[in-house]
Scaffold this motif. Structure first.
Motif, PDB file in Angstrom:
ATOM      1  N   PHE A  60       0.828  -1.203   0.000  1.00 27.50           N
ATOM      2  CA  PHE A  60       0.000   0.000   0.000  1.00 27.50           C
ATOM      3  C   PHE A  60       0.866   1.259   0.000  1.00 27.50           C
ATOM      4  CE2 PHE A  60      -1.696   3.227   2.997  1.00 27.50           C
ATOM      5  CZ  PHE A  60      -2.695   3.753   2.202  1.00 27.50           C
ATOM      6  N   LEU A  61       1.876   1.285   0.859  1.00 29.98           N
ATOM      7  CA  LEU A  61       2.729   2.471   0.978  1.00 29.98           C
ATOM      8  C   LEU A  61       3.543   2.731  -0.282  1.00 29.98           C
ATOM      9  CD1 LEU A  61       3.957   1.947   4.630  1.00 29.98           C
ATOM     10  CD2 LEU A  61       2.423   3.752   3.814  1.00 29.98           C
ATOM     11  N   LEU A  62       3.947   1.678  -0.956  1.00 31.27           N
ATOM     12  CA  LEU A  62       4.735   1.853  -2.171  1.00 31.27           C
ATOM     13  C   LEU A  62       3.922   2.461  -3.307  1.00 31.27           C
ATOM     14  CD1 LEU A  62       6.874  -1.410  -2.118  1.00 31.27           C
ATOM     15  CD2 LEU A  62       7.616   0.920  -1.553  1.00 31.27           C
ATOM     16  N   THR A  63       2.606   2.331  -3.249  1.00 30.55           N
ATOM     17  CA  THR A  63       1.768   2.905  -4.310  1.00 30.55           C
ATOM     18  C   THR A  63       1.366   4.350  -4.036  1.00 30.55           C
ATOM     19  OG1 THR A  63      -0.325   2.158  -3.336  1.00 30.55           O
ATOM     20  CG2 THR A  63       0.798   0.629  -4.848  1.00 30.55           C
ATOM     21  N   LEU A  64       1.443   4.784  -2.785  1.00 28.06           N
ATOM     22  CA  LEU A  64       0.959   6.128  -2.435  1.00 28.06           C
ATOM     23  C   LEU A  64       1.604   7.275  -3.208  1.00 28.06           C
ATOM     24  CD1 LEU A  64       0.253   6.200   1.407  1.00 28.06           C
ATOM     25  CD2 LEU A  64      -1.357   6.224  -0.496  1.00 28.06           C
ATOM     26  N   PRO A  65       2.918   7.305  -3.383  1.00 28.79           N
ATOM     27  CA  PRO A  65       3.499   8.459  -4.090  1.00 28.79           C
ATOM     28  C   PRO A  65       2.997   8.621  -5.522  1.00 28.79           C
ATOM     29  CG  PRO A  65       5.193   7.243  -2.936  1.00 28.79           C
ATOM     30  CD  PRO A  65       3.941   6.426  -2.848  1.00 28.79           C
ATOM     31  N   PHE A  66       2.390   7.585  -6.062  1.00 28.69           N
ATOM     32  CA  PHE A  66       1.914   7.644  -7.437  1.00 28.69           C
ATOM     33  C   PHE A  66       0.438   8.059  -7.522  1.00 28.69           C
ATOM     34  CE2 PHE A  66       5.368   4.558  -7.127  1.00 28.69           C
ATOM     35  CZ  PHE A  66       6.289   5.161  -7.971  1.00 28.69           C
ATOM     36  N   GLN A  67      -0.149   8.377  -6.375  1.00 29.33           N
ATOM     37  CA  GLN A  67      -1.538   8.823  -6.333  1.00 29.33           C
ATOM     38  C   GLN A  67      -1.590  10.349  -6.452  1.00 29.33           C
ATOM     39  OE1 GLN A  67      -3.872   6.391  -6.334  1.00 29.33           O
ATOM     40  NE2 GLN A  67      -2.102   5.029  -6.295  1.00 29.33           N
ATOM     41  N   ALA A  68      -2.639  10.859  -7.040  1.00 28.13           N
ATOM     42  CA  ALA A  68      -2.767  12.297  -7.296  1.00 28.13           C
ATOM     43  C   ALA A  68      -2.724  13.131  -6.020  1.00 28.13           C
ATOM     44  CB  ALA A  68      -4.065  12.573  -8.059  1.00 28.13           C
ATOM     45  N   ARG A  69      -3.354  12.675  -4.948  1.00 27.37           N
ATOM     46  CA  ARG A  69      -3.431  13.474  -3.719  1.00 27.37           C
ATOM     47  C   ARG A  69      -2.125  13.476  -2.931  1.00 27.37           C
ATOM     48  NH1 ARG A  69      -8.775  12.849  -0.337  1.00 27.37           N
ATOM     49  NH2 ARG A  69      -7.832  14.676   0.640  1.00 27.37           N
ATOM     50  N   PHE A  70      -1.176  12.642  -3.292  1.00 20.85           N
ATOM     51  CA  PHE A  70       0.084  12.588  -2.546  1.00 20.85           C
ATOM     52  C   PHE A  70       0.807  13.931  -2.595  1.00 20.85           C
ATOM     53  CE2 PHE A  70       4.576  11.574  -1.853  1.00 20.85           C
ATOM     54  CZ  PHE A  70       4.497  10.795  -0.691  1.00 20.85           C
ATOM     55  N   ASP A  71       0.739  14.613  -3.728  1.00 18.67           N
ATOM     56  CA  ASP A  71       1.401  15.919  -3.879  1.00 18.67           C
ATOM     57  C   ASP A  71       0.825  16.982  -2.946  1.00 18.67           C
ATOM     58  OD1 ASP A  71       3.108  14.941  -5.801  1.00 18.67           O
ATOM     59  OD2 ASP A  71       1.814  15.532  -7.471  1.00 18.67           O
ATOM     60  N   SER A  72      -0.376  16.759  -2.432  1.00 21.85           N
ATOM     61  CA  SER A  72      -0.996  17.759  -1.553  1.00 21.85           C
ATOM     62  C   SER A  72      -0.581  17.591  -0.091  1.00 21.85           C
ATOM     63  CB  SER A  72      -2.523  17.687  -1.668  1.00 21.85           C
ATOM     64  OG  SER A  72      -2.991  16.468  -1.136  1.00 21.85           O
ATOM     65  N   LEU A  73       0.234  16.588   0.216  1.00 19.58           N
ATOM     66  CA  LEU A  73       0.684  16.407   1.601  1.00 19.58           C
ATOM     67  C   LEU A  73       1.592  17.558   2.008  1.00 19.58           C
ATOM     68  CD1 LEU A  73       1.612  12.600   1.825  1.00 19.58           C
ATOM     69  CD2 LEU A  73      -0.441  13.735   2.675  1.00 19.58           C
ATOM     70  N   ASP A  74       1.388  18.063   3.233  1.00 15.06           N
ATOM     71  CA  ASP A  74       2.270  19.111   3.753  1.00 15.06           C
ATOM     72  C   ASP A  74       3.512  18.450   4.374  1.00 15.06           C
ATOM     73  OD1 ASP A  74       1.377  18.039   6.155  1.00 15.06           O
ATOM     74  OD2 ASP A  74       0.271  19.826   6.774  1.00 15.06           O
ATOM     75  N   ASP A  75       4.354  19.253   5.002  1.00 11.68           N
ATOM     76  CA  ASP A  75       5.593  18.718   5.584  1.00 11.68           C
ATOM     77  C   ASP A  75       5.323  17.658   6.648  1.00 11.68           C
ATOM     78  OD1 ASP A  75       7.130  20.292   3.935  1.00 11.68           O
ATOM     79  OD2 ASP A  75       7.522  21.835   5.456  1.00 11.68           O
ATOM     80  N   VAL A  76       4.301  17.879   7.462  1.00 15.83           N
ATOM     81  CA  VAL A  76       3.956  16.888   8.489  1.00 15.83           C
ATOM     82  C   VAL A  76       3.513  15.591   7.823  1.00 15.83           C
ATOM     83  CG1 VAL A  76       2.382  16.340  10.396  1.00 15.83           C
ATOM     84  CG2 VAL A  76       3.384  18.630  10.225  1.00 15.83           C
ATOM     85  N   SER A 135       1.429   4.917  12.460  1.00 19.02           N
ATOM     86  CA  SER A 135       1.729   6.063  11.598  1.00 19.02           C
ATOM     87  C   SER A 135       0.930   6.005  10.292  1.00 19.02           C
ATOM     88  CB  SER A 135       3.236   6.183  11.344  1.00 19.02           C
ATOM     89  OG  SER A 135       3.771   5.002  10.815  1.00 19.02           O
ATOM     90  N   ALA A 136       0.638   4.805   9.793  1.00 21.96           N
ATOM     91  CA  ALA A 136      -0.215   4.693   8.599  1.00 21.96           C
ATOM     92  C   ALA A 136      -1.624   5.184   8.917  1.00 21.96           C
ATOM     93  CB  ALA A 136      -0.252   3.255   8.100  1.00 21.96           C
ATOM     94  N   THR A 137      -2.104   4.855  10.107  1.00 21.36           N
ATOM     95  CA  THR A 137      -3.421   5.341  10.533  1.00 21.36           C
ATOM     96  C   THR A 137      -3.423   6.861  10.602  1.00 21.36           C
ATOM     97  OG1 THR A 137      -3.802   3.315  11.804  1.00 21.36           O
ATOM     98  CG2 THR A 137      -5.140   5.236  12.391  1.00 21.36           C
ATOM     99  N   LEU A 138      -2.359   7.413  11.178  1.00 21.78           N
ATOM    100  CA  LEU A 138      -2.229   8.868  11.251  1.00 21.78           C
ATOM    101  C   LEU A 138      -2.239   9.486   9.855  1.00 21.78           C
ATOM    102  CD1 LEU A 138      -1.723  11.454  12.915  1.00 21.78           C
ATOM    103  CD2 LEU A 138       0.725  10.903  12.825  1.00 21.78           C
ATOM    104  N   LEU A 139      -1.502   8.904   8.940  1.00 24.62           N
ATOM    105  CA  LEU A 139      -1.413   9.434   7.575  1.00 24.62           C
ATOM    106  C   LEU A 139      -2.765   9.408   6.869  1.00 24.62           C
ATOM    107  CD1 LEU A 139       0.438  10.414   5.236  1.00 24.62           C
ATOM    108  CD2 LEU A 139       0.710   8.004   4.618  1.00 24.62           C
ATOM    109  N   ALA A 150      -7.043  12.688  13.158  1.00 22.77           N
ATOM    110  CA  ALA A 150      -5.973  11.736  12.840  1.00 22.77           C
ATOM    111  C   ALA A 150      -5.121  11.446  14.069  1.00 22.77           C
ATOM    112  CB  ALA A 150      -5.108  12.279  11.709  1.00 22.77           C
ATOM    113  N   VAL A 151      -4.793  12.472  14.818  1.00 20.48           N
ATOM    114  CA  VAL A 151      -3.983  12.283  16.025  1.00 20.48           C
ATOM    115  C   VAL A 151      -4.738  11.432  17.040  1.00 20.48           C
ATOM    116  CG1 VAL A 151      -2.935  13.472  18.003  1.00 20.48           C
ATOM    117  CG2 VAL A 151      -2.595  14.365  15.685  1.00 20.48           C
ATOM    118  N   VAL A 152      -6.012  11.722  17.234  1.00 26.51           N
ATOM    119  CA  VAL A 152      -6.821  10.926  18.165  1.00 26.51           C
ATOM    120  C   VAL A 152      -6.868   9.468  17.700  1.00 26.51           C
ATOM    121  CG1 VAL A 152      -9.157  10.552  19.069  1.00 26.51           C
ATOM    122  CG2 VAL A 152      -8.200  12.863  18.982  1.00 26.51           C
TER     123      VAL A 152
END
Length: 185
Positions: A60-76, A135-139, A150-152
């Motif tokens: 799952f994690l290896l595919t995330l950078p190739f998703q359109a919304r990945f670019d919208s992630l902030d520094d956190v 951390s995946a849950t947080l993401l 997400a933090v909760v």
């Protein structure tokens, strides 16, 4: 073969205790080799269960950078993704390590060492997997619901995982076998 006992007759932390293996063998009507064989088989089954989860998460994690919304992630979000990916990669390596260890000591009369090392690696791999799941849950919740939720959610997952994977088994280990009211140190 299993290490030299330290003061008090115990093998140093992280190694199998010759006396424990011998007592277990006698109690169960097995030879020490049969105890080690059974322990290894149980460890391998536990590794299979843990490894299935870590494989799915890693894919799952290896595919995330190739998703359109990945670019919208902030520094956190990028930091959380990095922690998740690295903890999952480290969990994968740690959970596969007993296989390599086994191959390299195969037929060299080192099964006791293999069982001891595999036991420690499995515990370490589970800790890394718990970090990865949290951390995946947080993401995911950060993207889906926003940071406060997400933090909760991540805290709930972390606490639940620690209680189920560590607190309950350690508590039971201290209590001893069912029906034995004598607490263990």
């Amino acid at each position: 073969m299993l290490g030299k006992p330290a003061a008090g007759g115990r093998v140093p932390h992280g190694r199998l205790d010759d006396e424990l293996v011998q007592r277990t063998a006698e109690r169960r009507g097995e030879s020490p080799d049969q105890v080690l064989d059974r322990n290894l088989a149980e460890l391998l089954q536990e590794l299979r269960v843990a490894f299935t989860g870590v494989q799915l998460l890693f894919a799952f994690l290896l595919t995330l950078p190739f998703q359109a919304r990945f670019d919208s992630l902030d520094d956190v979000g990028l930091t959380v993704y990095t922690v998740t990916l690295l903890s999952t990669a480290l969990a994968t390596l740690t959970l596969v390590a007993p296989v390599s260890f086994h191959r390299l000591v195969f037929r060299r009369q080192q099964k006791a060492a293999l069982v001891a090392v595999a036991d420690r690696l499995l515990l370490t791999g589970l800790a890394l997997l718990l970090l990865a799941i949290t951390s995946a849950t947080l993401l995911v919740l950060d993207v889906a619901l926003g940071r406060p939720s997400a933090v909760v959610g991540a805290v709930v997952v972390a606490v639940f995982g620690v209680v189920l994977w560590y607190v309950l088994p350690i508590r039971q280990r201290r209590l001893g076998p069912v029906g034995d009211a004598t607490p263990r140190p």
